[in-house]
Scaffold this motif. Structure first.
Motif, PDB file in Angstrom:
ATOM      1  N   CYS A  78       0.849  -1.191   0.000  1.00  0.00           N
ATOM      2  CA  CYS A  78       0.000   0.000   0.000  1.00  0.00           C
ATOM      3  C   CYS A  78       0.883   1.240   0.000  1.00  0.00           C
ATOM      4  O   CYS A  78       2.109   1.140   0.062  1.00  0.00           O
ATOM      5  CB  CYS A  78      -0.944   0.020   1.199  1.00  0.00           C
ATOM      6  SG  CYS A  78      -0.121   0.192   2.795  1.00  0.00           S
ATOM      7  N   ILE A  79       0.238   2.399  -0.050  1.00  0.00           N
ATOM      8  CA  ILE A  79       0.930   3.686   0.057  1.00  0.00           C
ATOM      9  C   ILE A  79       0.262   4.465   1.176  1.00  0.00           C
ATOM     10  O   ILE A  79      -0.966   4.441   1.296  1.00  0.00           O
ATOM     11  CB  ILE A  79       0.838   4.486  -1.263  1.00  0.00           C
ATOM     12  CG1 ILE A  79       1.656   3.824  -2.361  1.00  0.00           C
ATOM     13  CG2 ILE A  79       1.289   5.928  -1.065  1.00  0.00           C
ATOM     14  CD1 ILE A  79       1.566   4.519  -3.708  1.00  0.00           C
ATOM     15  N   ILE A  80       1.074   5.153   1.975  1.00  0.00           N
ATOM     16  CA  ILE A  80       0.533   6.082   2.973  1.00  0.00           C
ATOM     17  C   ILE A  80       1.112   7.447   2.665  1.00  0.00           C
ATOM     18  O   ILE A  80       2.330   7.629   2.655  1.00  0.00           O
ATOM     19  CB  ILE A  80       0.852   5.642   4.414  1.00  0.00           C
ATOM     20  CG1 ILE A  80       0.161   4.310   4.698  1.00  0.00           C
ATOM     21  CG2 ILE A  80       0.404   6.721   5.400  1.00  0.00           C
ATOM     22  CD1 ILE A  80       0.330   3.783   6.081  1.00  0.00           C
ATOM     23  N   GLU A  81       0.199   8.379   2.394  1.00  0.00           N
ATOM     24  CA  GLU A  81       0.605   9.754   2.108  1.00  0.00           C
ATOM     25  C   GLU A  81       0.703  10.504   3.426  1.00  0.00           C
ATOM     26  O   GLU A  81      -0.247  10.542   4.210  1.00  0.00           O
ATOM     27  CB  GLU A  81      -0.404  10.449   1.201  1.00  0.00           C
ATOM     28  CG  GLU A  81      -0.050  11.890   0.923  1.00  0.00           C
ATOM     29  CD  GLU A  81      -1.154  12.648   0.204  1.00  0.00           C
ATOM     30  OE1 GLU A  81      -0.910  13.817  -0.120  1.00  0.00           O
ATOM     31  OE2 GLU A  81      -2.248  12.102   0.002  1.00  0.00           O
ATOM     32  N   ALA A  82       1.865  11.095   3.665  1.00  0.00           N
ATOM     33  CA  ALA A  82       2.081  11.895   4.873  1.00  0.00           C
ATOM     34  C   ALA A  82       2.836  13.152   4.460  1.00  0.00           C
ATOM     35  O   ALA A  82       3.918  13.066   3.874  1.00  0.00           O
ATOM     36  CB  ALA A  82       2.877  11.104   5.905  1.00  0.00           C
ATOM     37  N   MET A  83       2.255  14.294   4.724  1.00  0.00           N
ATOM     38  CA  MET A  83       2.874  15.589   4.424  1.00  0.00           C
ATOM     39  C   MET A  83       3.270  15.689   2.948  1.00  0.00           C
ATOM     40  O   MET A  83       4.378  16.084   2.609  1.00  0.00           O
ATOM     41  CB  MET A  83       4.057  15.833   5.337  1.00  0.00           C
ATOM     42  CG  MET A  83       3.666  15.900   6.798  1.00  0.00           C
ATOM     43  SD  MET A  83       5.026  16.116   7.923  1.00  0.00           S
ATOM     44  CE  MET A  83       5.643  17.700   7.437  1.00  0.00           C
ATOM     45  N   LYS A  84       2.363  15.313   2.074  1.00  0.00           N
ATOM     46  CA  LYS A  84       2.540  15.387   0.615  1.00  0.00           C
ATOM     47  C   LYS A  84       3.614  14.441   0.080  1.00  0.00           C
ATOM     48  O   LYS A  84       4.047  14.572  -1.045  1.00  0.00           O
ATOM     49  CB  LYS A  84       2.839  16.829   0.157  1.00  0.00           C
ATOM     50  CG  LYS A  84       1.804  17.837   0.554  1.00  0.00           C
ATOM     51  CD  LYS A  84       0.533  17.599  -0.202  1.00  0.00           C
ATOM     52  CE  LYS A  84      -0.508  18.645   0.194  1.00  0.00           C
ATOM     53  NZ  LYS A  84      -1.797  18.363  -0.324  1.00  0.00           N
ATOM     54  N   LEU A  85       4.048  13.496   0.897  1.00  0.00           N
ATOM     55  CA  LEU A  85       4.994  12.471   0.445  1.00  0.00           C
ATOM     56  C   LEU A  85       4.269  11.126   0.408  1.00  0.00           C
ATOM     57  O   LEU A  85       3.562  10.769   1.351  1.00  0.00           O
ATOM     58  CB  LEU A  85       6.192  12.363   1.391  1.00  0.00           C
ATOM     59  CG  LEU A  85       7.111  13.572   1.445  1.00  0.00           C
ATOM     60  CD1 LEU A  85       8.162  13.376   2.515  1.00  0.00           C
ATOM     61  CD2 LEU A  85       7.773  13.803   0.100  1.00  0.00           C
TER      62      LEU A  85
END
Length: 168
Positions: A126-133
């Motif tokens: 999966c992907i986790i987006e944190a602070m536009k990353l």
């Protein structure tokens, strides 16, 4: 009042321990205030006391509105709780950070993993987006995906369960 009299008055205030002295004459007014302990030991730092400013009620009223998205997390956990008896043999893959959970690399692309898929350590799940990353989350265990516990594009907390994996 002469300068020498003012100096004597200052010395008197510092020696006597009086905190405030005021003198008022027809065309002259002076107030001398001693701050802190007038018998301070030489070399000691000054001690200042800061007054506490009471908080206004308005910011506190806004906090529940900001706290509503994390309330979605207990729903996922409560949905998992009844199934815990059946799934005690499964490994729970948890979120390593706070952010937004995505099952696929893009809106028009397929999911990284689905129920029934085999995973191995190092495979992106999966992907986790944190602070536009966008952080790719890789599997740390081998097995088969049994259940996806989080909805796509939903906020996740640190250590929130994301997947159940059957290690056998």
């Amino acid at each position: 009042m002469k300068l020498s009299e003012i100096q004597e008055l200052i010395k008197f205030v510092s020696r006597s321990g009086v905190t405030e002295v005021g003198i008022e004459q027809s065309n002259f007014k002076i107030t001398i205030k001693a701050e802190g302990n007038s018998r301070k030991v030489k070399g000691q730092p000054d001690v200042y006391q800061q007054q506490a400013i009471p908080m206004q009620a308005m910011p506190m009223a806004q906090m529940p509105a900001m706290a509503q998205p994390p309330q979605a997390a207990p729903v996922a956990e409560s949905a998992k709780a009844p199934a815990k008896d059946d799934t005690s043999k499964y490994i729970t893959v948890k979120s390593p950070m706070i952010g937004t959970f995505y099952r696929s690399p893009g809106p028009d692309k397929g999911a990284f993993v689905s129920v029934g898929d085999e995973i191995k350590p190092g495979k992106v799940i999966c992907i986790i987006e944190a602070m536009k990353l966008f952080n790719e989350i890789e599997a740390e265990v081998s097995g088969k995906i049994v259940k996806v516990l989080t909805d796509d594009a939903s906020p996740v907390e640190y250590d929130q369960p994301l997947f159940l994996v059957d290690p056998s």
